[in-house]
Every structure is written in C-alpha cells, then in structure tokens.
Design a protein around this motif. Sequence first.
Motif: not given
Length: 220
Positions: A169-175, A157-162, A195-200, A190-192
């Motif tokens: 610290y990943q995913g949906f956290r209940e603190i 995919n052109p865009i990736a989730i970081r 970023g561009a993975r495949h610009r073309g 929830r933090s994410f």
Amino acid sequence: MTPPPYMGRTFPETTSHYLTTGTDVLDSAGVEAALKAVTSKGYGPVAGAQLVLLCNEREADLISTWRRGLPSREATADEVAADANAVGPTAKYDFVLSASAPAYLTDETIVGRQAPSDFNGLPVFDSYGEAFVIKSELIPAGYVIAAATGGPNSEGNPIAIRQHPNAAYQGFREIPGAEQYPLINSYCQRSFGVGARHRGAAAVLQVTEDATYTAPTFAV
C-alpha cells in the motif's frame, strides 16, 4: 512536553517553540531566539544538520537589511520612553547574499562560506549566521520558521512522512479496472501523512506585539 536534557542542560515544562517578537516589526533578536531554541536542544550544525529560516518575501526583505553591530529595527515608543537613547536590537550577524544573487558591487570581503544557490532543490535567498534563508509564499507573512534539517529522509528532521506499514500500500499505486480492459475505470492512489519526529528541531516565530502566539490561518 518537557524537552529532554542536552549536554547537562535541562529545560522547564513551560518550554515552548511557539515564539512571538513582542513588536510589530521583525528584528534580529526574535530570529536569533528562534534559532537558539533549536540549537540549545542539540540540533543544527553540532549534529551535522543545516539550519534554515523559512519565511515570506516580506520578512526576507527585512532580514536583508541587517548588519552585524547595527540595530535591526528602530526602537519602539515604549523603549524610547524607558530610555531616550534606546535603539533596537543589535544584529549579531551580517546578511550575506547566496551564490545565486544577481551581480552586485561591494567594497567588503566575505569571510567564511557563502550560502549555495539552492539547498535540496529549494532556492536559497541569503544567509544569516549559520542559517540559510529560504523565502516562499507558502509561509504566511508575519511568521518565520527556524528548523534544523539533515536533508531528505533524514531521521533527524523535525517532521517525518508516514505511510502504510504494508509495502503493498506504499508509494504511487495504479489500480486497474475490469480485468479484460484494465484501463477502463482504472485509477491512481497515493496515501501518506506526516508526524512530528523531533519537536525540538524547529521553532516558529510570529511577528506580533502580543505575548501569546496565534497560529496562522490558511485560505482553502
């Protein structure tokens, strides 16, 4: 950033995937150029990915009028001045409604695969060539995105989730709050990022007479 070579074909440093139509009306030539910008880099069906056109309802309605071998828009005044018999760009493909279209009558036969009613949860309006047309008000009027996608979480995919490299610290956290009463002062986090993975693998087309692309603005 110079695109990497593909199948012996090289690309100049001036290559851009920010395109303009050169006219104030969307036409098939602009959309086909945006799709070609993606497929010429090795993305799309040749790599097992699906081409999609993301656009506003206004542009989707224009695409729905295109028929193979017929002009996709009227000739501009400049085109007529240069050639009195000039016509707009001729569409290479037929617009074909997806399987979710309302019932309609036709004396024509669909040759090939009809677009499905949805693609990974997104409603498909129709198809143009190999691309599924997906309309959304999230896309500003006057812009069309051509992209190749392998589906959710595909590495192509052109865009990736970081997300944070630490799994804690990943995913949906209940603190929780205070230890004795964990619901008091508790909160969710929830933090994410992306970023561009495949610009073309994607290109954006702006409907404008200007030769220079201008990014859209969004109300906040």
